[in-house]
Design a protein around this motif. Sequence first.
Motif, PDB file in Angstrom:
ATOM      1  N   TYR A 245       0.732  -1.274   0.134  1.00  0.00           N
ATOM      2  CA  TYR A 245      -0.109   0.278  -0.050  1.00  0.00           C
ATOM      3  C   TYR A 245       1.098   1.305  -0.030  1.00  0.00           C
ATOM      4  CZ  TYR A 245      -3.949   3.332   1.710  1.00  0.00           C
ATOM      5  OH  TYR A 245      -4.272   4.360   1.760  1.00  0.00           O
TER       6      TYR A 245
ATOM      7  N   VAL B 255       0.592   3.794  -3.041  1.00  0.00           N
ATOM      8  CA  VAL B 255       0.472   5.482  -2.694  1.00  0.00           C
ATOM      9  C   VAL B 255       1.833   6.333  -3.122  1.00  0.00           C
ATOM     10  CG1 VAL B 255       0.335   6.886  -0.584  1.00  0.00           C
ATOM     11  CG2 VAL B 255      -0.065   4.917  -0.420  1.00  0.00           C
ATOM     12  N   TYR B 256       3.118   5.834  -3.342  1.00  0.00           N
ATOM     13  CA  TYR B 256       3.904   6.651  -3.261  1.00  0.00           C
ATOM     14  C   TYR B 256       3.766   6.880  -4.842  1.00  0.00           C
ATOM     15  CZ  TYR B 256       8.903   8.117  -4.789  1.00  0.00           C
ATOM     16  OH  TYR B 256       9.841   8.997  -5.345  1.00  0.00           O
TER      17      TYR B 256
ATOM     18  N   SER C  62       1.158   6.183  -6.877  1.00  0.00           N
ATOM     19  CA  SER C  62       0.593   6.684  -7.826  1.00  0.00           C
ATOM     20  C   SER C  62      -0.363   8.216  -6.931  1.00  0.00           C
ATOM     21  CB  SER C  62      -1.780   5.743  -7.056  1.00  0.00           C
ATOM     22  OG  SER C  62      -1.158   5.944  -5.856  1.00  0.00           O
ATOM     23  N   HIS C  63       0.087   8.574  -5.727  1.00  0.00           N
ATOM     24  CA  HIS C  63      -0.717  10.240  -5.035  1.00  0.00           C
ATOM     25  C   HIS C  63       0.491  11.296  -4.772  1.00  0.00           C
ATOM     26  CE1 HIS C  63      -4.526   8.737  -5.153  1.00  0.00           C
ATOM     27  NE2 HIS C  63      -4.454   6.938  -4.682  1.00  0.00           N
ATOM     28  N   SER C  64       2.186  10.157  -5.001  1.00  0.00           N
ATOM     29  CA  SER C  64       3.187  11.168  -4.488  1.00  0.00           C
ATOM     30  C   SER C  64       2.796  11.421  -2.987  1.00  0.00           C
ATOM     31  CB  SER C  64       3.506  12.289  -5.328  1.00  0.00           C
ATOM     32  OG  SER C  64       3.420  11.684  -6.909  1.00  0.00           O
ATOM     33  N   GLN C  65       2.480  10.535  -2.462  1.00  0.00           N
ATOM     34  CA  GLN C  65       2.644  11.412  -0.776  1.00  0.00           C
ATOM     35  C   GLN C  65       3.908  10.689   0.028  1.00  0.00           C
ATOM     36  OE1 GLN C  65      -1.345  10.476   1.205  1.00  0.00           O
ATOM     37  NE2 GLN C  65      -2.418  11.666  -1.022  1.00  0.00           N
ATOM     38  N   THR C  66       4.618  11.314  -0.153  1.00  0.00           N
ATOM     39  CA  THR C  66       6.149  10.414   0.292  1.00  0.00           C
ATOM     40  C   THR C  66       5.516   9.777   1.729  1.00  0.00           C
ATOM     41  OG1 THR C  66       7.487  12.324  -1.379  1.00  0.00           O
ATOM     42  CG2 THR C  66       8.374  10.877   0.308  1.00  0.00           C
TER      43      THR C  66
ATOM     44  N   ALA D 281       3.522   7.197   2.518  1.00  0.00           N
ATOM     45  CA  ALA D 281       4.276   6.177   2.008  1.00  0.00           C
ATOM     46  C   ALA D 281       5.862   5.527   2.226  1.00  0.00           C
ATOM     47  CB  ALA D 281       5.012   6.227  -0.017  1.00  0.00           C
TER      48      ALA D 281
END
Length: 224
Positions: free
Chosen positions: A111, A115-116, A118-122, A125
């Motif tokens: 997951y 997240v990293y 597809s959504h670039s939420q470092t 992630a």
Amino acid sequence: MEKFFIVSHIICGGTVLLLGLIQMFNRKGGKNHVILGKVYVGAMWWICLSALSIITFYRFSAFLLVIAVLTFHTSFVGIRVVKRKKPGSEKWYDWVVAIATSLFGAGLIGYGGFVYFSHSQTILAFLCAAFGILTMKNGLEDLRLFTKPNISEKHWWLYQHIGAMGGSYIAALTAFAVQNPNIFMPNSSNQWLLWVLPGVIGTPVISIAIKHWRKKLTVGRATV
């Protein structure tokens, strides 16, 4: 029912934080230690059950799910290892918990990758990957112990008990810190650190405690 689960979750959380602190200074193996330990584990398991109930019936929370798994697994191992001091004495439910924990950790890592990319939420992630690795490692360590119970240390179960119970307390502290970020880091953009600081601080403390007991028991045997 939702209010009941939330209130009881908070009460048990406070109970765990208080009893965990008391148990650190309580005489190990004494009557009070055993009784308070059972209350501690019971409260910890209700934290897990109430969290899963809130997630299932009312609203999903990845935070509650991760903490529920970590608190249950560590407290479960901590209480079970005292009862299965002899290698190879694990039950079927020990296997189930270890496998489920390993799979959950692997899923959390996956997951984090999703997240990293597809959504670039470092940060999210990173947290998913870190807790996923920790969770999967815990489960795999249990499985390794079950399949290759070649244990040379006489008091191995005590050291694992200390590590597991200490880990459950770290998980409880993490939950408290993350749920109340403004108490510890008010108006800070780095409140995500509250996810990792309890572990960073608490893990060396657990290691010191294990080394203390290993040395104490070794000296005790030498004296005898």
